[in-house]
Design a protein around this motif. Structure first.
Motif, PDB file in Angstrom:
ATOM      1  N   TYR A 212      11.552  44.368  38.997  1.00 43.66           N
ATOM      2  CA  TYR A 212      11.796  45.769  39.365  1.00 43.66           C
ATOM      3  C   TYR A 212      10.630  46.694  38.994  1.00 43.66           C
ATOM      4  CZ  TYR A 212      16.682  44.273  39.857  1.00 43.66           C
ATOM      5  OH  TYR A 212      17.838  43.637  40.230  1.00 43.66           O
ATOM      6  N   GLY A 213       9.662  46.190  38.208  1.00 45.43           N
ATOM      7  CA  GLY A 213       8.536  47.028  37.775  1.00 45.43           C
ATOM      8  C   GLY A 213       9.026  48.283  37.061  1.00 45.43           C
ATOM      9  N   VAL A 214       8.397  49.432  37.397  1.00 49.75           N
ATOM     10  CA  VAL A 214       8.869  50.708  36.833  1.00 49.75           C
ATOM     11  C   VAL A 214       9.933  51.237  37.793  1.00 49.75           C
ATOM     12  CG1 VAL A 214       8.215  53.038  36.091  1.00 49.75           C
ATOM     13  CG2 VAL A 214       6.570  51.161  35.872  1.00 49.75           C
TER      14      VAL A 214
ATOM     15  N   LEU B 155      17.774  54.558  37.178  1.00 50.27           N
ATOM     16  CA  LEU B 155      18.449  53.720  36.177  1.00 50.27           C
ATOM     17  C   LEU B 155      19.948  53.982  36.226  1.00 50.27           C
ATOM     18  CD1 LEU B 155      15.981  54.183  33.166  1.00 50.27           C
ATOM     19  CD2 LEU B 155      16.392  52.090  34.473  1.00 50.27           C
ATOM     20  N   PRO B 156      20.792  52.979  35.994  1.00 50.77           N
ATOM     21  CA  PRO B 156      20.412  51.581  35.820  1.00 50.77           C
ATOM     22  C   PRO B 156      19.976  50.940  37.137  1.00 50.77           C
ATOM     23  CG  PRO B 156      22.798  51.793  35.904  1.00 50.77           C
ATOM     24  CD  PRO B 156      22.255  53.185  35.947  1.00 50.77           C
ATOM     25  N   VAL B 157      19.303  49.794  37.054  1.00 49.68           N
ATOM     26  CA  VAL B 157      18.884  49.123  38.281  1.00 49.68           C
ATOM     27  C   VAL B 157      20.003  48.212  38.792  1.00 49.68           C
ATOM     28  CG1 VAL B 157      16.373  49.191  37.959  1.00 49.68           C
ATOM     29  CG2 VAL B 157      17.659  47.331  36.953  1.00 49.68           C
ATOM     30  N   THR B 158      20.194  48.243  40.109  1.00 52.55           N
ATOM     31  CA  THR B 158      21.150  47.319  40.725  1.00 52.55           C
ATOM     32  C   THR B 158      20.340  46.234  41.441  1.00 52.55           C
ATOM     33  OG1 THR B 158      21.198  48.368  42.880  1.00 52.55           O
ATOM     34  CG2 THR B 158      22.707  49.258  41.214  1.00 52.55           C
ATOM     35  N   GLU B 159      21.039  45.240  41.961  1.00 57.94           N
ATOM     36  CA  GLU B 159      20.349  44.138  42.651  1.00 57.94           C
ATOM     37  C   GLU B 159      19.629  44.632  43.894  1.00 57.94           C
ATOM     38  OE1 GLU B 159      23.362  44.084  41.432  1.00 57.94           O
ATOM     39  OE2 GLU B 159      23.481  42.345  40.097  1.00 57.94           O
TER      40      GLU B 159
ATOM     41  N   GLY C 164      24.081  46.161  30.349  1.00 62.03           N
ATOM     42  CA  GLY C 164      24.389  47.421  31.040  1.00 62.03           C
ATOM     43  C   GLY C 164      24.197  48.624  30.125  1.00 62.03           C
ATOM     44  N   ARG C 165      23.444  48.416  29.057  1.00 61.62           N
ATOM     45  CA  ARG C 165      23.252  49.483  28.083  1.00 61.62           C
ATOM     46  C   ARG C 165      21.803  49.444  27.604  1.00 61.62           C
ATOM     47  NH1 ARG C 165      23.385  49.562  22.580  1.00 61.62           N
ATOM     48  NH2 ARG C 165      23.991  51.554  21.653  1.00 61.62           N
ATOM     49  N   GLY C 166      21.161  50.596  27.573  1.00 63.77           N
ATOM     50  CA  GLY C 166      19.776  50.653  27.115  1.00 63.77           C
ATOM     51  C   GLY C 166      19.709  50.955  25.621  1.00 63.77           C
TER      52      GLY C 166
ATOM     53  N   TYR D 253      17.288  49.285  32.234  1.00 67.11           N
ATOM     54  CA  TYR D 253      18.544  48.621  31.881  1.00 67.11           C
ATOM     55  C   TYR D 253      19.327  48.361  33.151  1.00 67.11           C
ATOM     56  CZ  TYR D 253      20.179  53.508  31.626  1.00 67.11           C
ATOM     57  OH  TYR D 253      20.432  54.827  31.896  1.00 67.11           O
ATOM     58  N   ALA D 254      20.299  47.450  33.004  1.00 68.96           N
ATOM     59  CA  ALA D 254      20.947  46.874  34.182  1.00 68.96           C
ATOM     60  C   ALA D 254      22.245  47.562  34.564  1.00 68.96           C
ATOM     61  CB  ALA D 254      21.268  45.404  33.908  1.00 68.96           C
ATOM     62  N   ASN D 255      22.515  47.550  35.852  1.00 72.06           N
ATOM     63  CA  ASN D 255      23.886  47.664  36.325  1.00 72.06           C
ATOM     64  C   ASN D 255      24.298  46.206  36.603  1.00 72.06           C
ATOM     65  OD1 ASN D 255      26.001  47.521  38.245  1.00 72.06           O
ATOM     66  ND2 ASN D 255      25.707  49.681  38.738  1.00 72.06           N
ATOM     67  N   ALA D 256      25.258  45.699  35.834  1.00 75.65           N
ATOM     68  CA  ALA D 256      25.651  44.292  35.981  1.00 75.65           C
ATOM     69  C   ALA D 256      27.044  44.169  36.613  1.00 75.65           C
ATOM     70  CB  ALA D 256      25.585  43.593  34.625  1.00 75.65           C
ATOM     71  N   ASP D 257      27.423  45.189  37.396  1.00 78.94           N
ATOM     72  CA  ASP D 257      28.764  45.174  38.025  1.00 78.94           C
ATOM     73  C   ASP D 257      28.961  44.000  38.965  1.00 78.94           C
ATOM     74  OD1 ASP D 257      29.356  47.446  36.705  1.00 78.94           O
ATOM     75  OD2 ASP D 257      29.245  48.799  38.443  1.00 78.94           O
TER      76      ASP D 257
END
Ligand code: UD1
Length: 340
Positions: free
Chosen positions: A128-130, A134-138, A267-269, A303-307
């Motif tokens: 995903y680079g920069v 946020l959060p990043v999804t797939e 899912g948490r920074g 940080y992730a969105n892991a939904d």
């Protein structure tokens, strides 16, 4: 199921082998110890109550790998074996492309030849680079790679996307890891950096153990609440269990699922400062640290969105940052003094 685990003596690989055995699968571990030590396999055998097999091999060695697949007849492959140090990849790009891309091609060709149906590929949030958001999804955009290491992950993903387009009879999953930390709760296995660690948590635990003089926090002028960089730290056993879910999902899914991408993060920074403070709290050790300049190539926050993993794989993290740091500390204390 019988699952080949390449890089199974490594950090994420060894914990995944343990989680597979725990879930009743049979791990076939393949590793050449270029980034681990044989005692990890002995301990893994203890953890798995002997229900695993081990082969010392380089995944680029097609003949040797073919022999292993003929003998072991795996039904799935989880491919961890790869180099992962960003800085080293800048200094030795060919070594990274040869190992990371070459071994993937070898495995995919063997997979086709032996009709092995399930394949799990280790990718990284580095794709995903920069991030813009946020959060990043797939579906967040994949950015131009910042290092040869990052590019090997993007190329690996693209190879699997292309195989899907070519309707190859295989089911694959691409797992984008955020920052795995921690260790097995038994402290029998954990992260084993050879030489000076590049990653934050082993640097912290080695500093606390007196192996390193002090931790340098890279940058305190980021646009984050406390000025230090933010990452999504995930307990390695939570990550390992996601692989078990991914294999089960591939086996269960009716449709020819292929090259499906999942973010695996908590899912948490957490900021570097927060990690240091939490470590001090759980270990009771006051950490010797100082602030230094930013490390080239580091992103300020991700940080992730892991939904998707939660909804589709039925997976969610069970462990906290404190749990992970406590387990990493127990592991560090346990290996202290061993000739590693
Ligand atoms: C990096 C890679 C990731 C790769 C992972 C595993 C990128 C952007 N990230 O993650 O793809 O999978 O390594 O090797 O390519 N830090 C300090 N002091 C230290 C060490 C680290 O302050 O001594 C800070 C870093 O600046 C960063 C955070 O701690 O903000 C985490 O660093 P690290 O553990 O190295 O992981 P990443 O760089 O996030």
């Amino acid at each position: 199921m019988r699952i080949a685990v390449t890089g199974g003596a490594g950090f994420i690989g060894s914990h995944t082998a343990a989680a597979l055995a725990e879930a009743g699968h049979y791990p076939i571990v393949i590793d050449d110890f270029r980034n681990s030590k044989p005692f990890i396999i002995d301990r893994l055998k203890t953890l798995c109550k002997g229900k695993l097999s081990f082969h010392e091999a380089d995944c680029n060695d097609r003949d040797k790998m073919a022999g292993i697949f003929e003998k072991e007849q795996p039904e799935g492959i989880i491919h961890f074996a790869a180099y992962k140090a960003v800085g080293e990849s800048v200094r030795h790009p060919l070594m990274y492309y040869r190992n990371n891309v070459g071994s993937l091609l070898t495995l995919l060709e063997l997979q086709k030849h032996y009709g092995i149906e399930h394949f799990v590929f280790s990718s990284s949030c580095t794709v995903y680079g920069v991030p813009d958001e946020l959060p990043v999804t797939e579906s967040s955009p994949v950015k131009k790679a910042q290092s040869p290491y990052g590019f090997t992950k993007q190329v690996g993903e693209q190879i699997l996307f292309d195989l899907q387009s070519a309707s190859t009879p295989m089911r694959s999953v691409i797992l984008r890891y955020f920052n795995p930390i921690g260790a097995h709760s038994s402290a029998l296995i954990g992260e084993l950096p050879l030489g000076e660690p590049e990653n934050l948590v082993p640097y912290i635990t080695q500093t606390a153990a007196g192996i390193r003089k002090e931790l340098t926090i890279f940058g305190q002028d980021y646009e984050t609440p406390d000025g230090t960089a933010i990452r999504d730290y995930i307990h390695v056993m939570d990550l390992a269990e996601a692989h078990v879910r991914a294999i089960a999902w591939l086996a269960e899914s009716e449709e020819k699922a292929s090259a499906e991408v999942f973010n695996l993060g908590a899912g948490r920074g957490s900021s570097v400062k927060e990690v240091v403070a939490t470590f001090e709290e759980v270990s009771g050790v006051k950490l010797n640290y100082r602030y230094g300049p930013r490390r080239p190539g580091d992103v300020p926050a991700i940080y992730a969105n892991a939904d998707k993993a939660r909804k589709v794989l039925g997976w969610a993290v069970q462990r906290t940052l404190s749990d992970a740091l406590r387990d990493a500390w127990h592991w560090q204390q346990q290996i202290h003094g061993l000739p590693v």
